[in-house]
Scaffold this active site. Structure first.
Site, short mmCIF file in Angstrom:
data_model
loop_
_atom_site.label_atom_id
_atom_site.label_comp_id
_atom_site.label_asym_id
_atom_site.label_seq_id
_atom_site.Cartn_x
_atom_site.Cartn_y
_atom_site.Cartn_z
N CYS A 14 0.74 -1.38 0.09
CA CYS A 14 0.04 -0.09 0.35
C CYS A 14 1.06 1.60 0.08
CB CYS A 14 -1.15 -0.14 1.10
SG CYS A 14 -1.47 -1.57 1.77
N ARG A 36 6.40 -11.13 5.96
CA ARG A 36 5.37 -11.51 6.97
C ARG A 36 6.06 -12.15 8.07
NH1 ARG A 36 -0.64 -9.68 5.68
NH2 ARG A 36 0.27 -7.99 4.47
N LYS A 93 -15.33 -2.32 5.39
CA LYS A 93 -14.34 -3.29 4.60
C LYS A 93 -15.14 -4.96 3.69
CE LYS A 93 -11.38 -6.94 5.20
NZ LYS A 93 -9.82 -7.34 6.16
N ASP A 125 -1.97 -7.94 -5.80
CA ASP A 125 -2.61 -6.54 -5.09
C ASP A 125 -3.00 -5.34 -5.85
OD1 ASP A 125 -2.62 -5.25 -2.90
OD2 ASP A 125 -1.35 -5.24 -1.83
N HIS A 131 -4.37 -0.79 -6.24
CA HIS A 131 -4.79 -0.18 -5.23
C HIS A 131 -5.38 1.18 -6.40
CE1 HIS A 131 -2.20 -1.56 -2.71
NE2 HIS A 131 -2.98 -1.35 -1.49
N HIS A 170 -7.87 -0.74 -1.33
CA HIS A 170 -7.68 -1.91 -1.70
C HIS A 170 -7.85 -2.68 -1.98
CE1 HIS A 170 -4.51 0.40 1.54
NE2 HIS A 170 -6.09 0.65 1.58
N GLN A 183 0.51 -11.44 -2.92
CA GLN A 183 -0.47 -10.74 -3.30
C GLN A 183 -0.95 -10.60 -5.19
OE1 GLN A 183 0.11 -7.49 -0.44
NE2 GLN A 183 -0.86 -9.14 0.97
ZN LIG Z 1 -3.33 -2.21 0.18
#
Ligand SMILES: [Zn+2]
Ligand SMILES: [Zn+2]
Length: 645
Positions: A336, A365, A466, A385, A387, A512, A383
């Site tokens: 992010c 992580r 979310k 991912d 945004h 996200h 991910q």
């Molecule tokens: Zn994010």
């Protein structure tokens, strides 16, 4: 302070009760029948004992033997039954911690070595304890007395100083004179357990920390009835047979060697599957208007300070970070901050929005080593991912488009998606108005698409509401995967802006989202979901040609190199019988076998056999080629493959 508090019931109605009234009091207030049936309560989502006093306004749900949560209560009682049986037979054993889990319970114990015969004996003892139907009684005693009870048990003493810090008195649960430090809730008596069994034992570190003592963890489960236990054991056996770690080895998909704990090595076969997934998701991101970016794994830790991630991840010990040349560096735990940084370097007007960045972002992580498991619990993950930076008035459209694609994706994999809408909690940042607008936006999106969803009120992260997604697989198990999340915090903290129609600076909303979640987790889920029988578009090996004799090898090679060159094709050239070759291809879960003998060579045909043993002989090669090409292009899943596994 007023004498009354307000409790909100599941149907949304509110009730005034005296401050300090217990869960059970509230149940009696609602109706005497319910009062009698009360086993426990769910207070603001937390399972508590029925004698728990309510000290402030809350949401409450009464747990009875008909509630979903009742099993948790039964299983916690199961853990006590195990612990009592253990100490009857091995009085020297020390108890550490024994919670219920999603499908049973475990108890971590010390100072005892248990072999299979011991576990059998304990199980027999457990059956007696259940048959004796001992009442479970909650007893309160002073902290001092509790410390005395656990003079020789460092684990319980630690619990007294952490979970039960400052509590005086503390509560024990007693059955047949045996006692355990415990908050409850529990069944009324051990006889409420209809069926109980031990499942396995393993080693576990105290508190999951490698630096602590190693304990023995004994797993078990409990159900209302024998038939439910049997059904569970059957499902468990099926799940073990298709464990993705086992299939991963058998199909040579991936490995997680000791030198890279929690970080998978994709073997060529696994990488073939992953590349297909990547290509598919790239197409979907493209459909959604995302621009692909690439940001580094290695960053200065300062990157995550303004966004608040540093605090959140570093404090939890979840981030890999270290000092180098007097500067703190870290491996990114999420993408992010990097994406927000790219946005911050641009100049955008209201007409440019949404601005969308996607990345197959690899993050790290620091999951506890005891929690790591194949591809499903990892330390390194990529991910899918993305945004999006949008205007508040674009929320509904943006989320609707994303959910529509998500539905399409999960439908393709024959996975059922369960949606959860998580709404504003106490620690929320951002104004009431924007939360209201955003939550309504998410709700409108779900409703526009006619999707059913659960509302988890107060469960949202502090930075925005979310939609969480769980996928239900072929064995009925639920996996947390993708997400669509709104964020008011990062734009605020980083001062992100766009120029509005009024020529002033405005703050965008950050979305996200991850469609699959991570490639690791998603692959782990679908390996088990398909039992390794990937649909042809994903299968690492799509076709295996089985020549009947060496004389047919030339034809096989020609098919591989020419007519079928667009596919992943191998030739079984070991001098085995056809029967043995078929068996091997079946074991390797190859979607299509092509058996070629003299007839096939002469007629330019193949004998096709699929993994469900359906056979077509004398099939012209082009016909097979076109059929497979269509299946792959449409990313078809063979009908019934999930059920037939
Ligand atoms: Zn994010
Ligand atoms: Zn307990």
């Amino acid at each position: 302070m007023s004498e009354n508090i307000t409790v909100v019931l599941p149907d949304g109605s509110a009730m005034e009760v005296e401050r300090g009234a217990t869960v059970e009091d509230v149940a009696h207030e609602i109706g005497p029948g319910l009062g009698r049936d009360t086993v426990a309560g769910l207070v603001d989502g937390e399972l508590v004992d029925k004698v728990t006093p309510l000290t402030e306004d809350c949401e409450i749900e009464i747990v009875t033997p008909d509630s979903d949560e009742y099993r948790q209560v039964l299983r916690h009682t199961g853990a006590h039954v195990f612990a009592q049986a253990l100490q009857r037979l091995h009085p020297e054993a020390e108890l550490a911690i024994g919670p219920p889990t999603d499908d049973g319970f475990y108890y971590d114990v010390a100072n005892v070595d248990l072999d299979a015969a011991d576990l059998d004996a304990i199980e027999a003892e457990m059956a007696e304890i259940v048959a004796a139907d001992y009442a479970l009684e909650r007893v309160e005693c002073s902290r001092a007395e509790a410390f005395e009870t656990y003079e020789d048990n460092p684990y319980k003493r630690e619990i007294l100083e952490s979970e039960a810090a400052g509590e005086d008195p503390v509560s024990f649960y007693v059955q047949d004179g045996w006692r355990d430090l415990c908050e409850g809730p529990h069944a009324e008596s051990t006889g409420e357990i209809g069926a109980i069994t031990l499942l396995e034992q393993s080693a576990a570190y105290w508190r999951g920390n490698e630096e602590n003592d190693q304990l023995t963890r004994v797993y078990g489960t409990a159900f209302e009835s024998e038939s439910e236990l049997e059904a569970y054991l059957e499902r468990r056996e099926q799940a073990q047979e298709r464990d993705h770690r086992k299939l991963g080895r058998e199909m040579d998909l991936f490995s997680v060697p000791a030198h890279s704990p929690g970080c998978a090595h994709y073997h060529p076969n696994g990488m073939r599957v992953r590349r297909e997934l990547e290509e598919y998701i790239r197409e979907k991101n493209n459909d959604l208007g995302y621009d692909e970016v690439r940001t580094p794994e290695l960053n200065k830790a300062d990157l995550w300070k303004p966004t608040g991630h540093y605090e959140a991840f570093k404090q939890e010990g979840e981030m890999f970070a270290w000092e180098q040349d007097d500067t703190e560096y870290g491996l990114k735990p999420m993408n992010c901050a990097n994406h927000a940084h790219i946005y911050s370097e641009g100049q955008y007007s209201y007409r440019d929005l949404p601005v969308r960045f996607s990345e197959f972002g690899t993050v790290y992580r620091n999951e506890q080593s005891g929690e790591l498991s194949g591809l499903l619990r990892v330390r390194g993950l990529t991910q899918d991912d993305g945004h999006a930076f949008i205007r508040p008035d674009q929320i509904t459209t943006e989320v609707t488009n994303t959910l529509e694609i998500i539905e399409e994706i999960y439908d393709l994999f024959d996975l059922e998606v369960l949606y959860k809408l998580e709404t504003k909690g106490d620690d929320a940042v951002g104004g009431e108005d924007i939360w209201e607008q955003a939550t309504q936006g998410l709700r409108d999106s779900l409703e526009t698409l006619g999707l059913e969803y659960d509302v988890e009120s107060g469960e949202a992260a502090f930075y925005g509401p979310k939609i969480g997604l769980d996928a239900r697989d072929a064995l009925g198990r639920e996996w947390t995967i993708g997400t669509v999340q709104l964020d008011f915090n990062i734009p605020e903290r980083l001062g992100l802006s766009y120029v509005g129609e009024d020529n002033r600076d405005h703050q965008p909303v950050m979305v996200h989202r991850a469609l699959l979640g991570s490639f690791e987790r998603f692959m782990g889920v679908i390996i088990e979901h398909f039992n390794g029988n990937f649909p042809p578009w994903l299968a690492p090996e799509q076709v295996r040609i089985l020549p009947v004799s060496d004389d047919n090898l030339g034809y096989a090679k020609r098919l591989q190199g020419r007519e079928l060159s667009a596919f992943r094709v191998t030739i079984e050239d070991r001098s085995w019988t056809v029967g043995k070759k078929i068996q091997a291809a079946h074991d390797d879960r190859v979607p299509y076998m092509l058996i070629v003998g003299d007839d096939e060579v002469e007629n330019e045909t193949v004998s096709m056999r699929d993994r469900f043993e359906e056979q077509l002989s004398g099939l012209p090669v082009e016909q097979f080629r076109d059929r497979l090409a269509t299946e792959i292009e449409k990313r078809r899943v063979e009908p019934g493959i999930v059920e037939r596994n």
